[in-house]
Write a protein that holds these residues in place. Structure first.
Motif, mmCIF file in Angstrom:
data_model
loop_
_atom_site.group_PDB
_atom_site.id
_atom_site.type_symbol
_atom_site.label_atom_id
_atom_site.label_comp_id
_atom_site.label_asym_id
_atom_site.label_seq_id
_atom_site.Cartn_x
_atom_site.Cartn_y
_atom_site.Cartn_z
ATOM 1 N N THR A 71 -8.974 -5.122 5.901
ATOM 2 C CA THR A 71 -8.136 -4.911 7.094
ATOM 3 C C THR A 71 -7.570 -6.204 7.673
ATOM 4 N N THR A 72 -8.205 -7.347 7.438
ATOM 5 C CA THR A 72 -7.619 -8.590 7.950
ATOM 6 C C THR A 72 -6.258 -8.846 7.301
ATOM 7 N N PHE A 73 -6.105 -8.479 6.042
ATOM 8 C CA PHE A 73 -4.787 -8.601 5.401
ATOM 9 C C PHE A 73 -3.816 -7.574 5.995
ATOM 10 N N ILE A 74 -4.290 -6.340 6.167
ATOM 11 C CA ILE A 74 -3.430 -5.260 6.649
ATOM 12 C C ILE A 74 -2.950 -5.522 8.075
ATOM 13 N N GLU A 75 -3.766 -6.201 8.873
ATOM 14 C CA GLU A 75 -3.391 -6.510 10.266
ATOM 15 C C GLU A 75 -2.061 -7.262 10.357
ATOM 16 N N ALA A 104 7.397 2.294 7.049
ATOM 17 C CA ALA A 104 7.455 1.492 5.829
ATOM 18 C C ALA A 104 6.590 0.235 5.991
ATOM 19 N N VAL A 105 5.705 -0.018 5.038
ATOM 20 C CA VAL A 105 4.840 -1.198 5.120
ATOM 21 C C VAL A 105 5.594 -2.416 4.591
ATOM 22 N N GLU A 106 5.544 -3.491 5.350
ATOM 23 C CA GLU A 106 6.207 -4.732 4.960
ATOM 24 C C GLU A 106 5.359 -5.915 5.398
ATOM 25 N N ARG A 107 5.601 -7.048 4.776
ATOM 26 C CA ARG A 107 4.888 -8.297 5.095
ATOM 27 C C ARG A 107 5.908 -9.247 5.735
ATOM 28 N N PRO A 108 5.917 -9.311 7.072
ATOM 29 C CA PRO A 108 6.914 -10.150 7.750
ATOM 30 C C PRO A 108 6.765 -11.633 7.440
ATOM 31 N N ARG A 109 5.528 -12.059 7.153
ATOM 32 C CA ARG A 109 5.285 -13.486 6.890
ATOM 33 C C ARG A 109 4.008 -13.595 6.049
ATOM 34 N N ALA A 110 3.793 -14.778 5.517
ATOM 35 C CA ALA A 110 2.586 -15.020 4.726
ATOM 36 C C ALA A 110 1.331 -14.780 5.571
ATOM 37 N N VAL A 111 0.282 -14.310 4.915
ATOM 38 C CA VAL A 111 -0.957 -13.980 5.628
ATOM 39 C C VAL A 111 -1.986 -15.104 5.502
ATOM 40 N N PHE A 112 -2.319 -15.486 4.257
ATOM 41 C CA PHE A 112 -3.409 -16.433 4.029
ATOM 42 C C PHE A 112 -2.940 -17.776 3.467
ATOM 43 N N VAL A 113 -1.651 -17.976 3.352
ATOM 44 C CA VAL A 113 -1.156 -19.149 2.630
ATOM 45 C C VAL A 113 -1.529 -20.456 3.330
ATOM 46 N N GLU A 114 -1.444 -20.502 4.645
ATOM 47 C CA GLU A 114 -1.835 -21.728 5.360
ATOM 48 C C GLU A 114 -3.331 -21.978 5.234
ATOM 49 N N ASP A 115 -4.115 -20.910 5.262
ATOM 50 C CA ASP A 115 -5.565 -21.067 5.061
ATOM 51 C C ASP A 115 -5.853 -21.592 3.653
ATOM 52 N N ALA A 116 -5.121 -21.060 2.673
ATOM 53 C CA ALA A 116 -5.321 -21.513 1.295
ATOM 54 C C ALA A 116 -4.931 -22.980 1.135
ATOM 55 N N ALA A 117 -3.883 -23.399 1.837
ATOM 56 C CA ALA A 117 -3.488 -24.808 1.790
ATOM 57 C C ALA A 117 -4.583 -25.689 2.385
ATOM 58 N N CYS A 118 -5.258 -25.182 3.423
ATOM 59 C CA CYS A 118 -6.397 -25.901 4.013
ATOM 60 C C CYS A 118 -7.534 -26.008 3.003
ATOM 61 N N LEU A 119 -7.792 -24.919 2.276
ATOM 62 C CA LEU A 119 -8.820 -24.944 1.230
ATOM 63 C C LEU A 119 -8.455 -25.948 0.140
ATOM 64 N N GLU A 155 3.758 0.206 -2.934
ATOM 65 C CA GLU A 155 4.304 -0.623 -1.846
ATOM 66 C C GLU A 155 3.375 -1.804 -1.574
ATOM 67 N N PHE A 156 2.076 -1.530 -1.520
ATOM 68 C CA PHE A 156 1.113 -2.608 -1.291
ATOM 69 C C PHE A 156 1.110 -3.603 -2.447
ATOM 70 N N ALA A 157 1.266 -3.108 -3.674
ATOM 71 C CA ALA A 157 1.271 -4.000 -4.834
ATOM 72 C C ALA A 157 2.407 -5.008 -4.736
ATOM 73 N N ALA A 158 3.579 -4.553 -4.304
ATOM 74 C CA ALA A 158 4.717 -5.463 -4.149
ATOM 75 C C ALA A 158 4.448 -6.506 -3.069
ATOM 76 N N ILE A 159 3.825 -6.071 -1.971
ATOM 77 C CA ILE A 159 3.485 -6.994 -0.883
ATOM 78 C C ILE A 159 2.440 -8.015 -1.349
ATOM 79 N N LEU A 160 1.422 -7.538 -2.065
ATOM 80 C CA LEU A 160 0.387 -8.435 -2.585
ATOM 81 C C LEU A 160 0.984 -9.449 -3.556
ATOM 82 N N ASN A 161 1.972 -9.021 -4.324
ATOM 83 C CA ASN A 161 2.607 -9.936 -5.260
ATOM 84 C C ASN A 161 3.343 -11.061 -4.526
ATOM 85 N N GLN A 162 3.985 -10.719 -3.424
ATOM 86 C CA GLN A 162 4.638 -11.752 -2.602
ATOM 87 C C GLN A 162 3.610 -12.785 -2.130
#
Length: 345
Positions: A71-75, A104-119, A155-162
């Protein structure tokens, strides 16, 4: 990194007590806003330090940036209403109050990318990031819009791919998709589950993994496992499909489970991330116990394709227990690494 038997963890490590209530699964954050961002990044750095200190080769964030693995991703997606909740049956095992898909489910912006850059900035070791798989995302929601589990999964698969493509650009070496639903909905796995997972990995050049476990050691999961008999053969349904898929690494539960290890033969040719640490039992495995699990696995997977790991996440454990288990994992892997190396000389 070791060329043989590189160690990794599947998912979560315990969070510091100042970030979330300890020894509780999916506990609420104690911080919010900018303080929460700073706190999760600090916790991430601690998780990296502890993994490196204990010899983990493929380092993750320990899910310090997530309250819940799905759910943290879905939020962060539009089209999902967290105020409009419905009770659904999760994994066909227990009832839970979940948010609703209302558009319609969409990803307005990156979710974990900044956290991954920190890692990425926190270690020079290979890093792994986990995302929920499409089928498990579908199974954690009430769908009032698409009215089709398959359509929503695509739909989720396309979002996850982004998201995955941006994680790759941020320097992530392995992207793991968590699909516990693959152990339950066998017809859907065959009909569209594996295909949707492959859609989520489309165009990636980094290694991809799918983690299929029997869940955290919570009562609902333990009660379900008690009904599965003396052999847990659920992997028999998904492994032949995954062996033919584009996924690089198959992650499975082993230690203290009733999974027949010969099922690994069904994914021959793939890398195997084998769970050699139990996440439902706080007792610390000895290095010899870990080594025994790895030795038995080596009957069915080549040493250069074996990744010693945990069965699942360790968030509910006391921190000292989780960290001691990491030490046993690396010590057990070292025993078998030496044995394999000596044998090949």
């Amino acid at each position: 990194m070791h060329t043989l038997l590189p160690t990794a963890i599947v998912g979560s490590l315990p969070k510091p007590s100042w970030l979330a209530e300890p020894e509780k699964l999916w506990s609420e954050w104690k911080l919010d806003g900018a303080d929460l961002t700073e706190g999760t990044r600090d916790a991430l750095r601690i998780a990296v330090h502890e993994q490196v200190r204990r010899g983990i080769d493929i380092v993750s964030d320990g899910e310090q940036t997530r309250q819940h693995f799905v759910t943290t991703f879905i939020e962060h997606l539009s089209g999902v209403d967290f105020e409009r909740r419905q009770t659904v049956r999760i994994r066909d095992r227990y009832d839970a109050s979940v948010p609703s898909v209302v558009g319609a489910v969409e990803r307005p912006r990156a979710v974990f990318v900044e956290d991954a850059a920190c890692l990425r900035a926190a270690t020079d070791r290979p890093i792994k990031w986990a995302l929920p798989g499409p089928m498990t995302m579908v199974d954690t929601l009430y769908d009032a819009h698409y009215k089709s589990r398959e359509r929503l999964a695509w739909e989720f698969a396309a979002i996850l791919n982004q998201e995955a493509r941006e994680l790759e650009a941020a320097g992530v070496d392995v992207i793991q998709f968590d699909e516990p639903a693959f152990n339950v909905f066998f017809d859907e796995v065959k009909d569209w589950g594996v295909a949707a997972l492959e859609r989520a990995t489309e165009g990636l050049h980094v290694e991809t993994a799918v983690h299929i476990c029997y869940g955290y050691g919570i009562a609902a999961n333990n009660e379900w496992k008690a009904t599965l008999g003396s052999q847990w053969r659920q992997y028999e349904e998904s492994f032949p499909l995954l062996q033919q898929s584009t996924i690089d690494i198959i992650s499975l539960e082993s230690h203290h489970s009733h999974v027949p290890l010969d099922l690994i033969e069904l994914v021959r040719g793939k890398k195997v991330m084998i769970g050699a640490i139990d996440v439902a039992d706080p007792s610390i495995e000895t290095p010899d116990e870990v080594a025994d699990t790895l030795r038995r696995a080596l009957h069915f997977v080549d040493a250069d394709k074996l990744i010693p790991s945990t069965n699942c996440g360790m968030a509910p454990f006391p921190r000292d227990v989780a960290l001691a288990k990491l030490s046993s994992l690396t010590a057990g892997a070292a025993i078998v690494r030496d044995e394999v190396t000596d044998r090949d000389i």
